[in-house]
Design a protein around this motif. Structure first.
Motif, PDB file in Angstrom:
ATOM      1  N   PRO A 174       1.004  -1.281   0.085  1.00 23.51           N
ATOM      2  CA  PRO A 174      -0.207  -0.199   0.313  1.00 23.51           C
ATOM      3  C   PRO A 174       0.916   1.421  -0.548  1.00 23.51           C
ATOM      4  N   LEU A 175       2.157   1.234   0.632  1.00 28.60           N
ATOM      5  CA  LEU A 175       2.721   2.855   0.346  1.00 28.60           C
ATOM      6  C   LEU A 175       3.940   2.117  -0.700  1.00 28.60           C
ATOM      7  N   ILE A 176       3.990   1.683  -1.422  1.00 26.57           N
ATOM      8  CA  ILE A 176       4.230   1.649  -3.278  1.00 26.57           C
ATOM      9  C   ILE A 176       3.273   2.340  -3.839  1.00 26.57           C
ATOM     10  N   THR A 177       2.385   1.805  -3.433  1.00 22.97           N
ATOM     11  CA  THR A 177       0.746   2.626  -3.907  1.00 22.97           C
ATOM     12  C   THR A 177       0.399   3.997  -4.264  1.00 22.97           C
ATOM     13  N   ILE A 178       0.039   4.340  -3.225  1.00 18.40           N
ATOM     14  CA  ILE A 178       0.217   5.471  -2.519  1.00 18.40           C
ATOM     15  C   ILE A 178       1.326   6.179  -2.811  1.00 18.40           C
ATOM     16  N   THR A 179       2.300   5.824  -3.078  1.00 19.88           N
ATOM     17  CA  THR A 179       3.358   6.698  -3.783  1.00 19.88           C
ATOM     18  C   THR A 179       3.536   7.700  -4.929  1.00 19.88           C
ATOM     19  N   LEU A 180       2.671   6.216  -5.573  1.00 18.14           N
ATOM     20  CA  LEU A 180       2.833   6.210  -7.238  1.00 18.14           C
ATOM     21  C   LEU A 180       2.423   6.940  -7.515  1.00 18.14           C
ATOM     22  N   GLY A 181       1.081   7.175  -7.003  1.00 17.52           N
ATOM     23  CA  GLY A 181      -0.221   8.387  -6.721  1.00 17.52           C
ATOM     24  C   GLY A 181       0.219   9.828  -6.852  1.00 17.52           C
ATOM     25  N   LEU A 182       0.483   9.739  -5.319  1.00 20.59           N
ATOM     26  CA  LEU A 182       1.586  11.375  -5.465  1.00 20.59           C
ATOM     27  C   LEU A 182       2.499  11.523  -5.999  1.00 20.59           C
ATOM     28  N   ALA A 183       3.118  10.279  -7.072  1.00 20.93           N
ATOM     29  CA  ALA A 183       4.086  10.137  -8.097  1.00 20.93           C
ATOM     30  C   ALA A 183       3.420  11.010  -9.611  1.00 20.93           C
ATOM     31  N   TRP A 184       2.674  10.835  -9.628  1.00 20.15           N
ATOM     32  CA  TRP A 184       1.846  11.175 -10.824  1.00 20.15           C
ATOM     33  C   TRP A 184       1.158  12.594 -11.064  1.00 20.15           C
ATOM     34  N   ILE A 185       0.700  12.430  -9.726  1.00 14.39           N
ATOM     35  CA  ILE A 185       0.455  13.963  -9.617  1.00 14.39           C
ATOM     36  C   ILE A 185       1.778  15.105  -9.412  1.00 14.39           C
ATOM     37  N   LEU A 186       2.534  14.866  -8.554  1.00 14.72           N
ATOM     38  CA  LEU A 186       3.714  15.576  -8.475  1.00 14.72           C
ATOM     39  C   LEU A 186       4.371  15.728  -9.847  1.00 14.72           C
ATOM     40  N   ALA A 187       4.144  14.920 -10.999  1.00 20.22           N
ATOM     41  CA  ALA A 187       4.753  14.687 -11.743  1.00 20.22           C
ATOM     42  C   ALA A 187       4.192  16.499 -13.192  1.00 20.22           C
ATOM     43  N   SER A 188       3.246  15.428 -12.955  1.00 16.98           N
ATOM     44  CA  SER A 188       2.441  16.655 -14.047  1.00 16.98           C
ATOM     45  C   SER A 188       2.294  17.686 -13.003  1.00 16.98           C
ATOM     46  N   ILE A 189       2.410  18.365 -12.247  1.00 16.71           N
ATOM     47  CA  ILE A 189       2.538  19.393 -11.879  1.00 16.71           C
ATOM     48  C   ILE A 189       3.462  19.749 -11.771  1.00 16.71           C
ATOM     49  N   GLY A 190       4.667  19.301 -11.382  1.00 14.62           N
ATOM     50  CA  GLY A 190       5.949  19.410 -11.866  1.00 14.62           C
ATOM     51  C   GLY A 190       6.176  20.066 -12.889  1.00 14.62           C
ATOM     52  N   VAL A 191       5.923  19.753 -14.289  1.00 13.16           N
ATOM     53  CA  VAL A 191       5.543  20.018 -15.332  1.00 13.16           C
ATOM     54  C   VAL A 191       5.089  21.899 -15.478  1.00 13.16           C
ATOM     55  N   PHE A 192       4.580  21.808 -15.370  1.00 11.65           N
ATOM     56  CA  PHE A 192       3.372  23.500 -15.008  1.00 11.65           C
ATOM     57  C   PHE A 192       4.024  24.833 -13.907  1.00 11.65           C
ATOM     58  N   LEU A 193       4.713  23.742 -12.447  1.00  9.27           N
ATOM     59  CA  LEU A 193       4.546  24.725 -11.811  1.00  9.27           C
ATOM     60  C   LEU A 193       6.085  23.932 -11.553  1.00  9.27           C
ATOM     61  N   ARG A 194       7.729  24.938 -12.027  1.00  6.40           N
ATOM     62  CA  ARG A 194       8.094  24.408 -11.251  1.00  6.40           C
ATOM     63  C   ARG A 194       9.154  24.207  -9.636  1.00  6.40           C
ATOM     64  N   ALA A 262      -5.304   3.787  -0.494  1.00 12.65           N
ATOM     65  CA  ALA A 262      -3.934   4.033  -0.912  1.00 12.65           C
ATOM     66  C   ALA A 262      -4.073   3.285  -2.902  1.00 12.65           C
ATOM     67  N   THR A 263      -5.030   2.864  -3.025  1.00 20.08           N
ATOM     68  CA  THR A 263      -5.539   2.699  -4.258  1.00 20.08           C
ATOM     69  C   THR A 263      -6.141   3.782  -5.272  1.00 20.08           C
ATOM     70  N   VAL A 264      -7.182   4.177  -4.114  1.00 22.68           N
ATOM     71  CA  VAL A 264      -8.035   5.669  -4.571  1.00 22.68           C
ATOM     72  C   VAL A 264      -7.119   7.068  -5.444  1.00 22.68           C
ATOM     73  N   VAL A 265      -6.271   6.914  -4.447  1.00 22.81           N
ATOM     74  CA  VAL A 265      -5.013   8.211  -4.181  1.00 22.81           C
ATOM     75  C   VAL A 265      -4.445   7.534  -6.282  1.00 22.81           C
ATOM     76  N   ALA A 266      -4.085   6.384  -5.710  1.00 18.84           N
ATOM     77  CA  ALA A 266      -3.393   5.928  -6.703  1.00 18.84           C
ATOM     78  C   ALA A 266      -3.906   5.935  -8.313  1.00 18.84           C
ATOM     79  N   TRP A 267      -5.475   5.675  -8.630  1.00 18.64           N
ATOM     80  CA  TRP A 267      -6.025   6.232  -8.997  1.00 18.64           C
ATOM     81  C   TRP A 267      -6.394   7.580  -9.499  1.00 18.64           C
ATOM     82  N   ALA A 268      -6.658   8.362  -8.420  1.00  8.80           N
ATOM     83  CA  ALA A 268      -6.755   9.295  -9.017  1.00  8.80           C
ATOM     84  C   ALA A 268      -5.441  10.525  -9.343  1.00  8.80           C
ATOM     85  N   GLY A 269      -4.866   9.989  -9.208  1.00  5.43           N
ATOM     86  CA  GLY A 269      -3.019  10.887  -9.333  1.00  5.43           C
ATOM     87  C   GLY A 269      -2.717  10.390 -10.926  1.00  5.43           C
ATOM     88  N   TYR A 270      -2.724   9.009 -10.973  1.00  8.56           N
ATOM     89  CA  TYR A 270      -3.091   8.247 -13.012  1.00  8.56           C
ATOM     90  C   TYR A 270      -3.822   9.035 -13.367  1.00  8.56           C
TER      91      TYR A 270
END
Length: 284
Positions: A174-194, A262-270
């Motif tokens: 579950p830690l891997i799952t929630i971390t991936l969700g956050l990573a998708w969100i941050l990877a996207s935001i990082g493009v638009f907001l450095r 964690a699954t909800v966060v991962a899906w939302a992040g993706y």
């Protein structure tokens, strides 16, 4: 190179369902493995010892923890679990560090993942949604090496291993799952907001100190404990210690709730990543 439908057009709408994520990971599994191996090897490229550093780094840190906390600070974990040996504090602390490093390595890298791979967005047919997955696998490789060092040290110090260590994959999943969700969100935001990369570094430090990495949870005053428990690292750290150090079964109910969240966060992040990726090429 394998790719999902619509990957050739960076402006095309992308699927956001968990089924689409599963298909992407399956279709691109060979690419994911190849890039993970390349990144792991590239991290030590040019060094005389190469991949051996992935083993000696956690060994060195465990030796330092053992010396500093047992010989200088004379620290003990308070006898939790019926064992308060001289080296116990270092071993218990090391469990927290393994969990923390698994999370923070991906969390801190996430805002720059797309920025560091602009050619994949603009010039090459490439499933960019797998970049956080590759970062996670690299972090997981190093965490598994550290976990092997921990188990070896525990067996050496105590003469045995608890059979409950078999549950550690269920604790980390579950830690891997929630971390991936956050990573998708941050990877996207990082493009638009450095600036998000700077903010993430601060948040990572706050999460480290507001998690029971360097101290037992029962030392936290009752009025502050809800803050510590709200930290997504706290539950995983505590459960990892339960199965690795104390030999207890996991908290199945808590693990079920955490996994669901964690699954909800991962899906939302993706879904967020897929919805916003069509603007990557314009910004970059």
């Amino acid at each position: 190179m394998t790719h999902i439908p619509n990957a050739i057009n960076p402006h095309a709408a992308q699927p956001t369902s968990l089924a689409a994520l599963g298909r992407s990971l399956w279709f691109n599994r060979q690419l994911i493995v190849q890039m993970t191996k390349r990144e792991v090897a590239g991290r030590y490229k040019g060094s005389a010892m190469g991949l051996a550093w992935s083993f000696f780094n956690p060994v060195f840190m465990l030796v330092v923890y053992t010396f500093v906390f047992s010989e200088i600070f004379k620290a003990r974990w308070g006898g939790i679990g019926g064992d308060d040996s001289k080296t116990q504090f270092a071993v218990v602390l090391f469990v927290g560090m393994i969990v923390l490093n698994l999370f923070s390595e991906v969390f801190n890298r996430a805002p720059g993942l797309i920025l560091a791979n602009v050619n994949y967005v603009k010039k090459v047919v490439f499933p960019v949604e797998i970049l956080p997955v590759i970062a996670m696998l690299v972090a997981l490789f190093h965490s598994l090496i550290s976990l092997g060092v921990l188990l070896t040290a525990f067996a050496f110090f105590n003469g045995y291993l608890h059979w409950t260590v078999i549950f550690i994959p269920l604790i980390l999943l579950p830690l891997i799952t929630i971390t991936l969700g956050l990573a998708w969100i941050l990877a996207s935001i990082g493009v638009f907001l450095r600036d998000v990369g700077q903010l993430v570094g601060i948040i990572s430090t706050v999460l480290m100190f507001l998690a029971p990495v360097f101290y037992p949870l029962n030392m936290v005053p009752e009025r502050f404990r809800p803050i510590i428990m709200a930290n997504p690292l706290t539950f995983i750290i505590e459960q990892a210690r339960e199965v690795l150090i104390w030999g207890h079964l996991p908290n199945w109910a808590g693990l079920g709730v955490y996994t669901t969240a964690a699954t909800v966060v991962a899906w939302a992040g993706y879904a967020w990543f897929q919805k916003t990726r069509k603007g990557f090429a314009d910004v970059l």
